[in-house]
Design a protein around this motif. Structure first.
Motif, short mmCIF file in Angstrom:
data_model
loop_
_atom_site.label_atom_id
_atom_site.label_comp_id
_atom_site.label_asym_id
_atom_site.label_seq_id
_atom_site.Cartn_x
_atom_site.Cartn_y
_atom_site.Cartn_z
N ILE A 200 91.99 54.31 86.85
CA ILE A 200 90.87 53.39 87.12
C ILE A 200 90.08 53.85 88.34
O ILE A 200 88.84 53.78 88.35
N MET A 201 90.76 54.34 89.37
CA MET A 201 90.05 54.83 90.55
C MET A 201 89.18 56.03 90.21
O MET A 201 88.08 56.19 90.76
N ARG A 202 89.64 56.86 89.30
CA ARG A 202 88.85 58.04 88.92
C ARG A 202 87.64 57.63 88.08
O ARG A 202 86.57 58.22 88.19
N ILE A 203 87.82 56.61 87.24
CA ILE A 203 86.69 56.09 86.47
C ILE A 203 85.62 55.54 87.41
O ILE A 203 84.42 55.71 87.20
N LYS A 204 86.07 54.91 88.50
CA LYS A 204 85.16 54.31 89.47
C LYS A 204 84.68 55.33 90.51
O LYS A 204 84.00 54.96 91.47
N HIS A 205 85.08 56.59 90.35
CA HIS A 205 84.64 57.69 91.22
C HIS A 205 85.10 57.52 92.67
O HIS A 205 84.36 57.86 93.60
N TYR A 206 86.29 56.99 92.86
CA TYR A 206 86.86 56.93 94.21
C TYR A 206 87.19 58.35 94.64
O TYR A 206 87.56 59.20 93.83
N SER A 207 87.06 58.62 95.93
CA SER A 207 87.39 59.95 96.43
C SER A 207 88.89 60.19 96.30
O SER A 207 89.70 59.24 96.21
N TYR A 208 89.26 61.48 96.31
CA TYR A 208 90.68 61.81 96.19
C TYR A 208 91.48 61.29 97.37
O TYR A 208 92.62 60.85 97.21
N ARG A 209 90.88 61.30 98.56
CA ARG A 209 91.58 60.78 99.74
C ARG A 209 91.82 59.28 99.60
O ARG A 209 92.90 58.79 99.95
N THR A 210 90.82 58.55 99.11
CA THR A 210 91.00 57.11 98.90
C THR A 210 92.08 56.86 97.86
O THR A 210 92.91 55.96 98.02
N GLU A 211 92.08 57.66 96.82
CA GLU A 211 93.10 57.52 95.78
C GLU A 211 94.50 57.71 96.38
O GLU A 211 95.40 56.90 96.13
N GLN A 212 94.68 58.74 97.17
CA GLN A 212 95.98 58.99 97.79
C GLN A 212 96.38 57.84 98.72
O GLN A 212 97.54 57.41 98.73
N THR A 213 95.41 57.36 99.50
CA THR A 213 95.70 56.28 100.45
C THR A 213 96.08 55.00 99.73
O THR A 213 97.05 54.34 100.10
N TYR A 214 95.35 54.65 98.69
CA TYR A 214 95.64 53.42 97.94
C TYR A 214 97.01 53.50 97.26
O TYR A 214 97.77 52.53 97.26
#
Length: 327
Positions: free
Chosen positions: A13-27
């Motif tokens: 879902i984060m990738r669909i919403k174009h979250y950065s890779y750093r944000t993805e790792q942090t979340y």
């Protein structure tokens, strides 16, 4: 264990919403911390669906009281857990009244103009020195500098366009004239490196959002290349493609830390200190605070006003009566 599948859903879902890779790792980190925090005495880890606002509140309070985390860290943890519930599990949580971490009010560390020059002189790597000069001369954040693309430096207009900055907005900042010949020389070297990558069958970079599908050849074009690419190619953790990413932030952080120590300056200066110094020195030079706010990309002028407290005349720009001429 269902947690890995759940976290995979969150990543998707984060990738669909174009979250950065750093944000993805942090979340993912904070989601995992929250899940493990609720591990039962018998070792059973409950599914987040079986938890609720009370458990979220307890977790956030634990971070503030026992973990002694900063207010910003607690807020990121809360956003990550709420993302898990709202976006992945589709569960609305209400009534979360966790103890909030204290918001410290600290003045930024600022270097004088002479101190900035001393630190720059002790950064011996030419690329790291150029990056540091951009942080100070253009008021950039560290990642804004490292994510800079060739196309976003406008030598003719003497400005730099910073894309997807904090708050997912673009802004325009200065291109210091002193850096123009240095950047031209640096880009000639980077272009040679890019040509070598192309000959070796590589040369592509990551493109934001859906641009790679819309323009399949753009990732290999010179305009889209990073101004400060990594020294080695690496495998993109999302796509699995071998690419040359931008330079790692730890390299410049280490260079600045060592330069501050070597210069003998007794201040806890870091890469971000250059940005603080940029703002303070512009205000000292008489530039309007709204202009400085725009260059820094602050949404609220109150954020910019903190620099008026560290001008070279002491707090609030007041001159001590000890230094005032007698009447």
């Amino acid at each position: 264990m269902t947690e890995p599948k759940l976290l995979d859903q969150a990543r998707h879902i984060m990738r669909i919403k174009h979250y950065s890779y750093r944000t993805e790792q942090t979340y993912i980190h904070w989601m995992t911390r929250f899940i493990l925090f609720n591990k039962r005495p018998d070792g059973v880890i409950p599914h987040p669906r079986d938890l609720g606002a009370a458990e979220v509140e307890a977790f956030l309070s634990h971070l503030a009281v026992e973990g002694h985390v900063a207010a910003s860290t607690q807020n990121v943890a809360m956003q990550a857990v709420l993302f898990l519930y709202h976006q992945v599990l589709h569960i609305e949580l209400t009534g979360i009244n966790a103890l909030r971490a204290r918001q410290d009010k600290r003045l930024p560390v600022v270097l004088t103009r002479a101190e900035v020059q001393r630190v720059l002189e002790h950064i011996h790597d030419p690329t790291a020195r150029l990056q540091a000069k951009l942080l100070y001369g253009a008021g950039m954040r560290l990642l804004e500098c490292l994510r800079l693309r060739v196309k976003d430096i406008d030598f003719g207009q003497h400005h730099i366009v910073l894309r997807d900055t904090k708050g997912n907005e673009d802004r325009v900042t200065l291109l210091p004239e002193q850096l123009i010949p240095l950047l031209h020389e640096h880009l000639r070297h980077i272009q040679s490196l890019h040509q070598a990558d192309l000959k070796a069958g590589f040369g592509a970079v990551y493109l934001p959002d859906a641009l790679e599908r819309k323009y399949p050849n753009a990732s290999k074009e010179w305009a889209w290349q990073y101004v400060f690419p990594a020294s080695k190619r690496s495998v993109d953790p999302r796509s699995g493609q071998t690419r040359r990413h931008h330079a790692d932030d730890s390299t410049l952080q280490r260079a600045v830390r060592e330069a501050v120590k070597a210069s003998g300056i007794a201040k806890l200066a870091s890469c971000h200190t250059f940005r603080h110094s940029f703002a303070t020195h512009l205000l000292e030079g008489g530039y309007d605070i709204r202009t400085v706010q725009e260059l820094l990309g602050h949404k609220d002028v109150k954020t910019t006003m903190i620099y008026t407290h560290v001008l070279n005349k002491g707090p609030l720009g007041v001159r001590s009566p000890l230094d005032s001429p007698s009447t």
